[in-house]
Design a protein around this motif. Structure first.
Motif, PDB file in Angstrom:
ATOM      1  N   ALA A  61       0.824  -1.223   0.000  1.00  0.00           N
ATOM      2  CA  ALA A  61       0.000   0.000   0.000  1.00  0.00           C
ATOM      3  C   ALA A  61       0.853   1.266   0.000  1.00  0.00           C
ATOM      4  CB  ALA A  61      -0.960   0.001   1.184  1.00  0.00           C
ATOM      5  N   LYS A  62       2.038   1.185  -0.543  1.00  0.00           N
ATOM      6  CA  LYS A  62       2.951   2.316  -0.733  1.00  0.00           C
ATOM      7  C   LYS A  62       3.455   2.954   0.557  1.00  0.00           C
ATOM      8  CE  LYS A  62       0.994   3.513  -5.220  1.00  0.00           C
ATOM      9  NZ  LYS A  62       0.362   4.566  -6.059  1.00  0.00           N
ATOM     10  N   GLN A  63       3.088   2.412   1.725  1.00  0.00           N
ATOM     11  CA  GLN A  63       3.560   3.038   2.961  1.00  0.00           C
ATOM     12  C   GLN A  63       3.920   2.061   4.073  1.00  0.00           C
ATOM     13  OE1 GLN A  63       0.403   5.625   4.286  1.00  0.00           O
ATOM     14  NE2 GLN A  63      -0.572   4.010   5.477  1.00  0.00           N
ATOM     15  N   TYR A  64       3.650   0.768   3.880  1.00  0.00           N
ATOM     16  CA  TYR A  64       3.964  -0.238   4.896  1.00  0.00           C
ATOM     17  C   TYR A  64       5.142  -1.091   4.432  1.00  0.00           C
ATOM     18  CZ  TYR A  64      -0.713   0.674   6.857  1.00  0.00           C
ATOM     19  OH  TYR A  64      -1.825   1.245   7.409  1.00  0.00           O
ATOM     20  N   ASN A  98       7.221   8.378   1.841  1.00  0.00           N
ATOM     21  CA  ASN A  98       5.861   7.958   2.221  1.00  0.00           C
ATOM     22  C   ASN A  98       5.786   6.768   3.168  1.00  0.00           C
ATOM     23  OD1 ASN A  98       4.855   9.948   0.390  1.00  0.00           O
ATOM     24  ND2 ASN A  98       5.134   8.485  -1.293  1.00  0.00           N
ATOM     25  N   GLN A 100       5.336   4.889   6.408  1.00  0.00           N
ATOM     26  CA  GLN A 100       4.738   5.247   7.694  1.00  0.00           C
ATOM     27  C   GLN A 100       4.916   4.168   8.760  1.00  0.00           C
ATOM     28  OE1 GLN A 100       3.278   8.299   8.156  1.00  0.00           O
ATOM     29  NE2 GLN A 100       3.977   8.728   6.079  1.00  0.00           N
ATOM     30  N   SER A 181      -5.255   1.665   8.133  1.00  0.00           N
ATOM     31  CA  SER A 181      -5.399   3.068   7.762  1.00  0.00           C
ATOM     32  C   SER A 181      -6.132   3.100   6.426  1.00  0.00           C
ATOM     33  CB  SER A 181      -4.037   3.757   7.639  1.00  0.00           C
ATOM     34  OG  SER A 181      -3.363   3.309   6.468  1.00  0.00           O
ATOM     35  N   GLU A 182      -6.632   4.254   6.038  1.00  0.00           N
ATOM     36  CA  GLU A 182      -7.379   4.363   4.794  1.00  0.00           C
ATOM     37  C   GLU A 182      -6.558   3.912   3.592  1.00  0.00           C
ATOM     38  OE1 GLU A 182      -9.030   8.212   4.237  1.00  0.00           O
ATOM     39  OE2 GLU A 182     -10.330   8.097   6.003  1.00  0.00           O
ATOM     40  N   LYS A 183      -5.255   4.199   3.591  1.00  0.00           N
ATOM     41  CA  LYS A 183      -4.419   3.874   2.445  1.00  0.00           C
ATOM     42  C   LYS A 183      -4.217   2.371   2.261  1.00  0.00           C
ATOM     43  CE  LYS A 183      -1.924   8.230   2.124  1.00  0.00           C
ATOM     44  NZ  LYS A 183      -0.602   8.897   2.060  1.00  0.00           N
ATOM     45  N   LEU A 184      -4.529   1.612   3.291  1.00  0.00           N
ATOM     46  CA  LEU A 184      -4.365   0.166   3.195  1.00  0.00           C
ATOM     47  C   LEU A 184      -5.447  -0.468   2.327  1.00  0.00           C
ATOM     48  CD1 LEU A 184      -2.560  -2.128   4.304  1.00  0.00           C
ATOM     49  CD2 LEU A 184      -4.155  -2.334   6.207  1.00  0.00           C
ATOM     50  N   THR A 186      -8.076  -0.302  -0.957  1.00  0.00           N
ATOM     51  CA  THR A 186      -8.376   0.308  -2.245  1.00  0.00           C
ATOM     52  C   THR A 186      -9.726  -0.177  -2.756  1.00  0.00           C
ATOM     53  OG1 THR A 186      -7.356  -1.494  -3.527  1.00  0.00           O
ATOM     54  CG2 THR A 186      -5.901   0.303  -2.789  1.00  0.00           C
TER      55      THR A 186
END
Length: 204
Positions: A61-64, A98, A100, A181-184, A186
């Motif tokens: 997810a581009k952040q984990y 990015n 997190q 989180s929301e980004k997780l 899609t």
């Protein structure tokens, strides 16, 4: 003997094949071309030109960042090599945009991997349990089957309430679990994932 750490490339597979890890059928050798590119990276610790320890990460997810795939040559174990290598890998991931969250997972009985995680300062967030069965007849109770939910808005509402608002650990992919989180999540996730609820209940 010179020690060095570097990112492994596709052409480094022969180094992995020469390692004596004690793993009879190591899946890493079969999927090496996939886990050494794209959102995944592999790194190796070398003594001169001999690969003695490996590890890597995958970005979700581009952040984990999920760390893992630790292996050390049996002939060099006990020298803190995995910890040194994984510390280096963590430093590399901290330079990425990015990111997190950085974590890892392993089986409860993998004492050596858990020891490395402790040394890296990673704290346990969740314990997941799994089971494999070829016959689920003994789980049937005779009651009504759970209902499949297809409405995307209901799926999103449940995820929002149960995970995003609470920051609970979500089993995102297989046994990879992340703080929600929301980004997780899609639109593709919601469309593909199966949601079930008990008849006349709102839980899923």
């Amino acid at each position: 003997m010179e020690k060095s750490i570097r990112q492994l490339q596709l052409q480094d597979l022969h180094h992995l094949e020469k390692m004596n890890t004690g793993i009879e059928d190591d899946y890493i050798l079969r999927v090496y071309d996939r886990i050494s590119k794209g959102s995944s990276r592999m790194y190796g610790l070398f003594f001169d030109e001999q690969l003695v320890s490996i590890g890597g990460y995958t970005i979700f997810a581009k952040q984990y960042v999920m760390l893992g795939r630790m292996r050390s040559d049996l002939r060099y174990r006990g020298n803190n090599l995995s910890t040194q290598l994984m510390n280096f890998i963590i430093e590399q991931t901290l330079t990425l945009p990015n990111i997190q969250w950085i974590g890892a997972n392993t089986q409860h009985n993998n004492v050596s991997a858990r020891r490395v995680m402790d040394k890296l300062g990673l704290t346990e967030l969740s314990t997941l349990y799994s089971a494999i069965s070829s016959d689920i007849a003994h789980l049937e109770t005779g009651g009504r089957a759970w209902e499949k939910v297809t409405d995307l808005s209901k799926k999103k509402a449940w995820i929002e309430q149960l995970y995003i608002q609470t920051g609970a650990i979500f089993p995102y992919e297989c046994y990879y679990a992340f703080p929600a989180s929301e980004k997780l999540f899609t639109e593709e996730n919601f469309a593909q994932w199966s949601f079930l609820k008990i008849h006349n209940k709102t839980e899923c």
